[in-house]
Scaffold this active site. Sequence first.
Site, mmCIF file in Angstrom:
data_model
loop_
_atom_site.group_PDB
_atom_site.id
_atom_site.type_symbol
_atom_site.label_atom_id
_atom_site.label_comp_id
_atom_site.label_asym_id
_atom_site.label_seq_id
_atom_site.Cartn_x
_atom_site.Cartn_y
_atom_site.Cartn_z
ATOM 1 N N PHE A 133 90.078 38.812 14.398
ATOM 2 C CA PHE A 133 90.014 37.395 14.747
ATOM 3 C C PHE A 133 89.920 36.561 13.477
ATOM 4 O O PHE A 133 89.050 36.796 12.637
ATOM 5 C CB PHE A 133 88.805 37.082 15.643
ATOM 6 C CG PHE A 133 88.785 35.646 16.085
ATOM 7 C CD1 PHE A 133 89.633 35.199 17.090
ATOM 8 C CD2 PHE A 133 87.947 34.725 15.470
ATOM 9 C CE1 PHE A 133 89.644 33.860 17.482
ATOM 10 C CE2 PHE A 133 87.953 33.380 15.847
ATOM 11 C CZ PHE A 133 88.795 32.959 16.861
ATOM 12 N N ASP A 218 88.389 38.514 5.011
ATOM 13 C CA ASP A 218 87.844 37.422 5.811
ATOM 14 C C ASP A 218 86.370 37.711 6.100
ATOM 15 O O ASP A 218 86.040 38.521 6.968
ATOM 16 C CB ASP A 218 88.648 37.270 7.110
ATOM 17 C CG ASP A 218 88.136 36.116 7.978
ATOM 18 O OD1 ASP A 218 87.002 35.645 7.741
ATOM 19 O OD2 ASP A 218 88.860 35.708 8.907
ATOM 20 N N LYS A 247 81.247 29.607 8.343
ATOM 21 C CA LYS A 247 80.042 29.854 9.158
ATOM 22 C C LYS A 247 78.724 29.721 8.390
ATOM 23 O O LYS A 247 78.250 28.630 8.153
ATOM 24 C CB LYS A 247 80.149 31.227 9.826
ATOM 25 C CG LYS A 247 81.143 31.234 10.999
ATOM 26 C CD LYS A 247 81.013 32.491 11.826
ATOM 27 C CE LYS A 247 82.004 32.585 12.962
ATOM 28 N NZ LYS A 247 81.577 31.962 14.193
HETATM 29 C C1 LIG Z 1 86.160 36.494 10.864
HETATM 30 C C2 LIG Z 1 86.413 35.107 11.367
HETATM 31 N N1 LIG Z 1 87.392 34.382 10.795
HETATM 32 C C3 LIG Z 1 87.644 33.128 11.220
HETATM 33 C C4 LIG Z 1 86.927 32.551 12.253
HETATM 34 C C5 LIG Z 1 87.246 31.153 12.690
HETATM 35 O O1 LIG Z 1 86.221 30.292 12.322
HETATM 36 P P1 LIG Z 1 86.126 28.793 12.892
HETATM 37 O O2 LIG Z 1 85.714 28.898 14.320
HETATM 38 O O3 LIG Z 1 85.075 28.153 12.019
HETATM 39 O O4 LIG Z 1 87.452 28.170 12.732
HETATM 40 C C6 LIG Z 1 85.904 33.273 12.860
HETATM 41 C C7 LIG Z 1 85.141 32.696 13.971
HETATM 42 O O5 LIG Z 1 84.513 33.366 14.747
HETATM 43 C C8 LIG Z 1 85.646 34.596 12.414
HETATM 44 O O6 LIG Z 1 84.689 35.340 12.971
#
Ligand SMILES: Cc1ncc(COP(=O)(O)O)c(C=O)c1O
Length: 391
Positions: A133, A218, A247
């Site tokens: 994700f 990520d 986050k």
């Molecule tokens: C690993 C990862 N990347 C990207 C995102 C996307 O983040 P945002 O909701 O701040 O756009 C998330 C959100 O859960 C995530 O867990």
Amino acid sequence: MTNTELGIERWQHSIMNNYGTPAIVLERGQGARVWDVDGREYVDFLAGIAVNILGHAHPAIIEAVTKQLSTLGHVSNFAAHKPGLELAERLLALVGQPGKVFFCNSGAEVNETAIKIARLTGKTHIASLEHSFHGRTMGALSVTGQPKKYEPFRPLLPGITFSEPNDIEGLRTSITPETSAFWIEPIQGEGGVLPMTCEFMQASREICTDNNALFVVDEVQTGIARTGKWFAYQHSNVEPDILLLAKGLGGGVPIGACIALGEHADLLGQGTHGSTFGGNPMSSAAALAVLRIVEEDNLMDRALEIEKALRSGLENAPGVVDVRGAGAMIGLKLAGDYSVAVERRARELGVIINAPNPEIIRLVPPLVLTDEDLRVGIDRLVQALGDCAQS
Ligand SMILES: Cc1ncc(COP(=O)(O)O)c(C=O)c1O
């Protein structure tokens, strides 16, 4: 009608339904506890989905934001400013390599930034992992390995291949000399708290190097001390080319950082990208406060203590067949697909958790959780697990 019921009804009337019906209307928080509009108290084992690293209403964030807002809260990106500069330098020092930072506001945006950097290598193909994700915007969604999230939005970015997590041979097929970049979460969060093995992290790094592809890590969910190190890739002794953070970085104040290392730091040249709010003085000040408290209060060690307590308190709980993850990022695999029922029952009993998929419970609490918070939260969760396993 309770205040909660009333609040939910009004919410549904005027807020889009993309998250479904909310179960709770929260009013205030302190440390690792939150209270709803009817005065009910909950232990927060979710922390705004791995965001509130310092819990709720932490005085260091309040002070940093208040002070910065009353001095200089926002400027255009035609101006440099001290909090942004200090934050970039601090992040690069934590990574321990020369590089450059692009600030934005969210996890999706750091992924979008990295996709543009990948395009600027001159190659267009990208490799990613099934169940991964990376966000909901069109680029981030295109590298996300979850068909139910991307199918309604085709056409996506072209040239993206997916292989299974922890399958080294599969990755060798997926990454070719045409591949610009490979996307990986050290622990897949939304995919169900699925850790990558050390061997897989190391093999992916090597396969990227062999194919001249960027190794994009990520750490939007795993980063900033959550797994017991500043960044989860540090458990595997590999170095990213691009590191993505959001986050927990701002502890609840929106900020994301795309960090490009070494020779890749200058790919995003003048005029190629931008963000009005990204890393403004206020959000940078909040992130600096988070990083300072993580260090001062030794929250990396605290993450490991939290892992120990969660593992020992939950590994023999009713219906739990596996406990996985690292630090304060723990997944419970259940004996059946009833995690949503556990989530609901846990909330009724006063602990907030989440069910990223039908068999998995995710726990990503604040790192400032006290021993008492842990004890009470675990007790309530064990009871919820028992109630649901029996029924
Ligand atoms: C690993 C990862 N990347 C990207 C995102 C996307 O983040 P945002 O909701 O701040 O756009 C998330 C959100 O859960 C995530 O867990």
